[in-house]
Write a protein that holds these residues in place. Sequence first.
Motif, mmCIF file in Angstrom:
data_model
loop_
_atom_site.group_PDB
_atom_site.id
_atom_site.type_symbol
_atom_site.label_atom_id
_atom_site.label_comp_id
_atom_site.label_asym_id
_atom_site.label_seq_id
_atom_site.Cartn_x
_atom_site.Cartn_y
_atom_site.Cartn_z
ATOM 1 N N TYR A 89 -44.853 25.739 36.971
ATOM 2 C CA TYR A 89 -46.052 24.945 36.780
ATOM 3 C C TYR A 89 -47.215 25.414 37.647
ATOM 4 O O TYR A 89 -47.031 25.836 38.784
ATOM 5 N N SER A 90 -48.395 25.320 37.082
ATOM 6 C CA SER A 90 -49.645 25.515 37.814
ATOM 7 C C SER A 90 -50.633 24.490 37.285
ATOM 8 O O SER A 90 -50.461 23.940 36.189
ATOM 9 N N TYR A 91 -51.674 24.251 38.072
ATOM 10 C CA TYR A 91 -52.832 23.528 37.546
ATOM 11 C C TYR A 91 -53.876 24.568 37.143
ATOM 12 O O TYR A 91 -54.159 25.503 37.893
ATOM 13 N N LEU A 112 -58.211 19.218 36.003
ATOM 14 C CA LEU A 112 -56.995 19.958 36.325
ATOM 15 C C LEU A 112 -55.961 19.667 35.243
ATOM 16 O O LEU A 112 -55.621 18.508 35.000
ATOM 17 N N THR A 113 -55.469 20.715 34.601
ATOM 18 C CA THR A 113 -54.497 20.552 33.529
ATOM 19 C C THR A 113 -53.188 21.211 33.914
ATOM 20 O O THR A 113 -53.170 22.400 34.292
ATOM 21 N N LEU A 114 -52.100 20.466 33.845
ATOM 22 C CA LEU A 114 -50.787 21.012 34.162
ATOM 23 C C LEU A 114 -50.391 22.008 33.080
ATOM 24 O O LEU A 114 -50.468 21.718 31.883
ATOM 25 N N PRO A 213 -54.481 15.590 31.751
ATOM 26 C CA PRO A 213 -55.459 16.222 32.655
ATOM 27 C C PRO A 213 -55.995 15.228 33.682
ATOM 28 O O PRO A 213 -56.090 14.019 33.420
ATOM 29 N N THR A 216 -61.247 15.878 38.498
ATOM 30 C CA THR A 216 -61.335 16.091 39.947
ATOM 31 C C THR A 216 -62.284 15.090 40.608
ATOM 32 O O THR A 216 -62.150 14.828 41.808
ATOM 33 N N TYR A 251 -56.227 29.253 38.421
ATOM 34 C CA TYR A 251 -54.919 28.615 38.518
ATOM 35 C C TYR A 251 -54.665 28.269 39.983
ATOM 36 O O TYR A 251 -54.916 29.095 40.875
ATOM 37 N N ILE A 254 -49.541 23.484 42.394
ATOM 38 C CA ILE A 254 -49.472 22.051 42.137
ATOM 39 C C ILE A 254 -49.178 21.239 43.387
ATOM 40 O O ILE A 254 -49.389 20.019 43.399
#
Length: 338
Positions: A89-91, A112-114, A213, A216, A251, A254
């Motif tokens: 996983y990343s944001y 920010l979307t996983l 999402p 921020t 990216y 998380i």
Amino acid sequence: MTFVVRAATEADLPHLYEMAKLTGGGFTNLPPDRTALSAKLARSREAFARDGGPMTDELFVLVLENTATREVRGTCQLFTMVGQQHPFYSYRIGTLTQHSRELDRTFRAEMLTLTTDLEGSSEVGGLFLHPGERAGGLGLLLARARYLFIRAHRARFAPRILAELRGIIDEAGGSPFWDGLAGRFFGMNFQAADEFNAINGHQFIADLMPKHPVYTAMLSDSARAAIGLPHPSGRAAMRMLENEGFAFENYVDIFDGGPTMTARTDNVRSIREARESRVVAIDSDGGAQALVAAGTLADFRCAYGEVRRCGDGVILSGACTEALGIGEDAAVTHIARW
């Protein structure tokens, strides 16, 4: 004094454990836990022992050794294909633009979307240099040796490569990003979550992390300010990655919001510009400073040395060939030191 980068063995566990206690937290790939480190070394041993076959999810652990004292003074890791056993996983930082005709205003919201966009990439990580050795270009030797290892085993690594940099950690060992976002859903502080992840993996992220999402603007000022910034101790590492051709492409990690740097593997400078040659002679008459690597898999070794061209081959300094354990007619990979 000569240092060499070589494959890690189970005998290096005490040294790795002592270095892990010096990381200061937020260093998932080098947890101060003997069981977790021992498991890493066992997995690495299997990877070094496998010769050929299809690309799969493997881990190689390398160490920096002082050849005079035999002490291990640094370490780094290479993951051949992340996200195969557990999601990676990343944001991803993105922007949503909306326009109100009535107000005649345009609104741009950062989100920010996983994501698992980087799944299947190779990763360089776990680089740590003992505080007593942070001079003389040893960090650069350790970092760039990884790319010469990849070049020597190119079929074992993916077309894309990434590096996660540790994010901002406060004086108490906490993470403003974690406290402002994930910590609200997990009911544990950053140190506890980071330790759990290092030892048990991050499947718990898949179980509990919100999938929608996150705007921020809804985060605290301190959490928002930490997004995409490396820990102060990681700024030099970020510059080294940029010099190799890595770039920040929105990216972030998380856990602590640190930047994830990415590159096309074949475009990494040390991989692209390195050259293979035969050693035609050994002397101490000088030459250009270079990184020199020899051997493959568990026999891989990399050190600084003086290199002179001689026809199609090279002349190496004696200290370098001694550190690499090679003689004349050996095949080496070399690239200029910078």
